[in-house]
Design a protein around this motif. Structure first.
Motif, PDB file in Angstrom:
ATOM      1  N   UNK A 206       0.809  -1.223   0.000  1.00 10.30           N
ATOM      2  CA  UNK A 206       0.000   0.000   0.000  1.00 10.30           C
ATOM      3  C   UNK A 206       0.843   1.273   0.000  1.00 10.30           C
ATOM      4  N   UNK A 207       2.097   1.177   0.418  1.00 15.24           N
ATOM      5  CA  UNK A 207       2.958   2.361   0.443  1.00 15.24           C
ATOM      6  C   UNK A 207       3.761   2.516  -0.844  1.00 15.24           C
ATOM      7  N   UNK A 211       3.592   0.420  -9.850  1.00 20.62           N
ATOM      8  CA  UNK A 211       4.514  -0.142 -10.833  1.00 20.62           C
ATOM      9  C   UNK A 211       5.821  -0.651 -10.214  1.00 20.62           C
ATOM     10  N   UNK A 212       5.932  -0.620  -8.875  1.00 18.02           N
ATOM     11  CA  UNK A 212       7.136  -1.124  -8.204  1.00 18.02           C
ATOM     12  C   UNK A 212       6.868  -2.526  -7.668  1.00 18.02           C
ATOM     13  N   UNK A 213       7.533  -3.540  -8.194  1.00 13.91           N
ATOM     14  CA  UNK A 213       7.344  -4.909  -7.689  1.00 13.91           C
ATOM     15  C   UNK A 213       7.881  -5.043  -6.257  1.00 13.91           C
ATOM     16  N   UNK A 214       7.331  -6.021  -5.544  1.00 11.30           N
ATOM     17  CA  UNK A 214       7.748  -6.284  -4.163  1.00 11.30           C
ATOM     18  C   UNK A 214       8.203  -7.733  -4.052  1.00 11.30           C
ATOM     19  N   UNK A 215       9.426  -7.919  -3.598  1.00 12.98           N
ATOM     20  CA  UNK A 215       9.999  -9.255  -3.455  1.00 12.98           C
ATOM     21  C   UNK A 215      10.145  -9.619  -1.977  1.00 12.98           C
ATOM     22  N   UNK A 216       9.762 -10.837  -1.614  1.00 16.04           N
ATOM     23  CA  UNK A 216       9.972 -11.338  -0.263  1.00 16.04           C
ATOM     24  C   UNK A 216      11.356 -11.962  -0.162  1.00 16.04           C
ATOM     25  N   UNK A 217      12.131 -11.514   0.813  1.00 10.98           N
ATOM     26  CA  UNK A 217      13.430 -12.129   1.107  1.00 10.98           C
ATOM     27  C   UNK A 217      13.294 -12.912   2.406  1.00 10.98           C
ATOM     28  N   UNK A 218      13.276 -14.233   2.301  1.00 11.36           N
ATOM     29  CA  UNK A 218      13.208 -15.083   3.487  1.00 11.36           C
ATOM     30  C   UNK A 218      14.630 -15.239   4.016  1.00 11.36           C
ATOM     31  N   UNK A 219      14.937 -14.454   5.046  1.00  9.31           N
ATOM     32  CA  UNK A 219      16.305 -14.393   5.564  1.00  9.31           C
ATOM     33  C   UNK A 219      16.434 -15.270   6.805  1.00  9.31           C
ATOM     34  N   UNK A 220      17.341 -16.248   6.715  1.00 10.30           N
ATOM     35  CA  UNK A 220      17.601 -17.163   7.829  1.00 10.30           C
ATOM     36  C   UNK A 220      19.029 -16.969   8.309  1.00 10.30           C
ATOM     37  N   UNK A 221      19.273 -17.322   9.554  1.00  7.46           N
ATOM     38  CA  UNK A 221      20.653 -17.287  10.047  1.00  7.46           C
ATOM     39  C   UNK A 221      21.476 -18.292   9.248  1.00  7.46           C
ATOM     40  N   UNK A 222      22.661 -17.879   8.828  1.00  6.37           N
ATOM     41  CA  UNK A 222      23.486 -18.741   8.004  1.00  6.37           C
ATOM     42  C   UNK A 222      24.215 -19.818   8.784  1.00  6.37           C
ATOM     43  N   UNK A 316      21.116   3.017   1.010  1.00  8.23           N
ATOM     44  CA  UNK A 316      22.304   3.625   0.422  1.00  8.23           C
ATOM     45  C   UNK A 316      22.474   3.277  -1.038  1.00  8.23           C
ATOM     46  N   UNK A 317      21.844   2.185  -1.464  1.00 13.67           N
ATOM     47  CA  UNK A 317      21.909   1.777  -2.871  1.00 13.67           C
ATOM     48  C   UNK A 317      20.643   2.156  -3.633  1.00 13.67           C
ATOM     49  N   UNK A 318      19.821   2.997  -2.955  1.00 10.85           N
ATOM     50  CA  UNK A 318      18.604   3.525  -3.587  1.00 10.85           C
ATOM     51  C   UNK A 318      17.624   2.420  -3.974  1.00 10.85           C
ATOM     52  N   UNK A 319      17.431   1.477  -3.062  1.00 10.52           N
ATOM     53  CA  UNK A 319      16.438   0.436  -3.304  1.00 10.52           C
ATOM     54  C   UNK A 319      15.054   1.067  -3.391  1.00 10.52           C
ATOM     55  N   UNK A 320      14.165   0.425  -4.105  1.00 12.96           N
ATOM     56  CA  UNK A 320      12.815   0.965  -4.309  1.00 12.96           C
ATOM     57  C   UNK A 320      11.990   0.997  -3.015  1.00 12.96           C
ATOM     58  N   UNK A 321      12.352   0.144  -2.071  1.00 15.15           N
ATOM     59  CA  UNK A 321      11.654   0.099  -0.791  1.00 15.15           C
ATOM     60  C   UNK A 321      12.213  -1.026   0.046  1.00 15.15           C
ATOM     61  N   UNK A 322      12.307  -0.809   1.351  1.00  9.32           N
ATOM     62  CA  UNK A 322      12.840  -1.837   2.260  1.00  9.32           C
ATOM     63  C   UNK A 322      11.891  -1.961   3.443  1.00  9.32           C
ATOM     64  N   UNK A 323      11.356  -3.147   3.649  1.00 11.18           N
ATOM     65  CA  UNK A 323      10.393  -3.401   4.722  1.00 11.18           C
ATOM     66  C   UNK A 323      10.775  -4.697   5.429  1.00 11.18           C
ATOM     67  N   UNK A 324      10.286  -4.859   6.647  1.00 14.55           N
ATOM     68  CA  UNK A 324      10.621  -6.074   7.404  1.00 14.55           C
ATOM     69  C   UNK A 324       9.416  -6.591   8.165  1.00 14.55           C
ATOM     70  N   UNK A 325       9.211  -7.907   8.112  1.00 14.51           N
ATOM     71  CA  UNK A 325       8.137  -8.563   8.861  1.00 14.51           C
ATOM     72  C   UNK A 325       8.596  -8.734  10.306  1.00 14.51           C
ATOM     73  N   UNK A 326       7.779  -8.390  11.300  1.00 15.19           N
ATOM     74  CA  UNK A 326       8.177  -8.635  12.688  1.00 15.19           C
ATOM     75  C   UNK A 326       8.205 -10.125  12.992  1.00 15.19           C
TER      76      UNK A 326
END
Length: 377
Positions: A206-207, A211-222, A316-326
């Protein structure tokens, strides 16, 4: 799909004394022990916490006579950056307080038992040997070992189970014990997680411009690749968690990627890293919604690494948007999923169980804990 066997969990006999008699009205005293990593509770605790972490043979896999020396070297090198991170959180980790809240809410979700939740941290107080004494003094009828790691790894749940067994043996704690090894793609856990992801996804969508796609990054501890190649099932289970959450979200064609954060040694670690995934998102012109798929409580790796370090990197790299799931913390649906797991593990009888009963990992994952029992059979 892997074959699911029930070799590790023996259904209770109708005459099993671990179960209350039908119609007796008596509530069993049930100790539920929550396993978690732990975190420093003051600036002075940061170095000993790190030293405990790297002294664990499940973490630092070098000859035993080298480990104490190398652990001190690594801990000393990491004190400064770790202290800077914890300073952003008030000088300590919030993990214990959040786990205590999870414990209180889980007790309330198990009204049919006289349930009491205990906490056993691996690398800082309360340690397993401290919690074992508390459990023994309370004198429960049964003990459930419940990791707050959805995916099994020898470095997390495996290490905690070993630590608990040794502490219980030393203290003479002998009670019927039910051990849950994993719940990576448990239906209720996936549903609870998907609800949080969907809420954050809708808010992010909604924000953003249409025309800006949204990708989910499933980030796990390595993890170092060598640990996985030797048979640790963690990567497989992270992939299963991601697939289960995506199924529960039911958004066709959802753009997503699995990535790994928190590299701690010079070894080759699982990839792509979260930094690399952010770089790719920038190149592809998409916004990202980061899902901490292997964490169920907020701590330094979510509140600092994801919310500060990676956010600054992305912006800093001018990403289109950065969000995080709690993370789940004490989300009611998540706590209900844990309560359901407690009930199902108990129904299967004492011993080791996965969320599905028996082994759920393909046999190439030799470090699946069910493999040890199968080898001994």
């Amino acid at each position: 799909m892997p074959m699911i066997s029930n070799v590790s969990c023996t259904p209770p006999s109708p005459h099993d004394d671990s179960l209350p008699p039908v119609g007796s009205g008596k509530r069993r005293k049930l100790a539920v022990v929550l396993f978690n990593l732990g975190g420093p509770d003051s600036p002075a605790a940061i170095r000993p916490f790190l030293l405990n972490l790297f002294k664990d043979p499940a973490i630092l896999r070098v000859p035993f006579f080298v480990r104490p020396i190398l652990a001190r070297i690594i801990a000393k090198a990491r004190v400064k950056p770790a202290s800077e991170n914890y300073a952003l959180l008030g000088g300590k980790s919030p993990l214990l307080e959040l786990t205590q809240e999870q414990a209180r809410t889980l007790e309330q979700a198990l009204p049919e038992f006289e349930a009491r939740c205990f906490i056993a941290m691996r690398y800082w107080h309360p340690f397993a040997h401290e919690t074992v004494r508390e459990v023994k003094d309370w004198d429960p009828d049964e003990i459930i070992l419940l990791p707050l790691y959805p995916q099994y790894s020898t470095t997390t749940t495996g290490s905690s189970l070993t630590d608990w067994r040794e502490a219980a043996a030393a203290a003479g704690l002998a009670k019927q014990t039910f051990s849950l090894c994993c719940y990576h793609s448990d239906r209720d856990f996936a549903s609870a997680t998907a609800a949080l992801v969907r809420k954050a996804y809708d808010e992010a969508r909604n924000t953003l411009p249409d025309d800006v796609p949204l990708r989910l990054l499933f980030s796990a501890h390595g993890l170092p690749e060598v640990i996985v190649k030797k048979g640790d099932p963690y990567q497989f289970q992270v992939e299963r968690s991601t697939a289960a959450v995506l199924r529960a979200m039911n958004i066709p064609g959802l753009d997503h990627q699995i990535c790994y954060q928190s590299r701690a040694t010079p070894q080759v670690w699982l990839g792509p890293s979260t930094e690399e995934a952010i770089d790719r998102a920038v190149e592809d012109g998409v916004a990202v919604l980061v899902v901490p798929i292997a964490f169920v409580s907020e701590h330094s790796e979510t509140l600092v690494e994801l919310d500060v370090e990676y956010a600054e990197l992305a912006h800093g790299k001018n990403i289109k948007g950065y969000f995080r799931v709690p993370t789940q913390n004490s989300d009611p649906e998540f706590i209900d999923s844990l309560a359901g797991l407690v009930r199902r593990v108990r129904e299967h009888g004492p011993g080791l169980c996965s969320f599905a009963g028996g082994r759920v990992c393909p046999r190439i994952h030799r470090d699946c804990p069910h493999g040890e029992q199968e080898d001994a059979a």
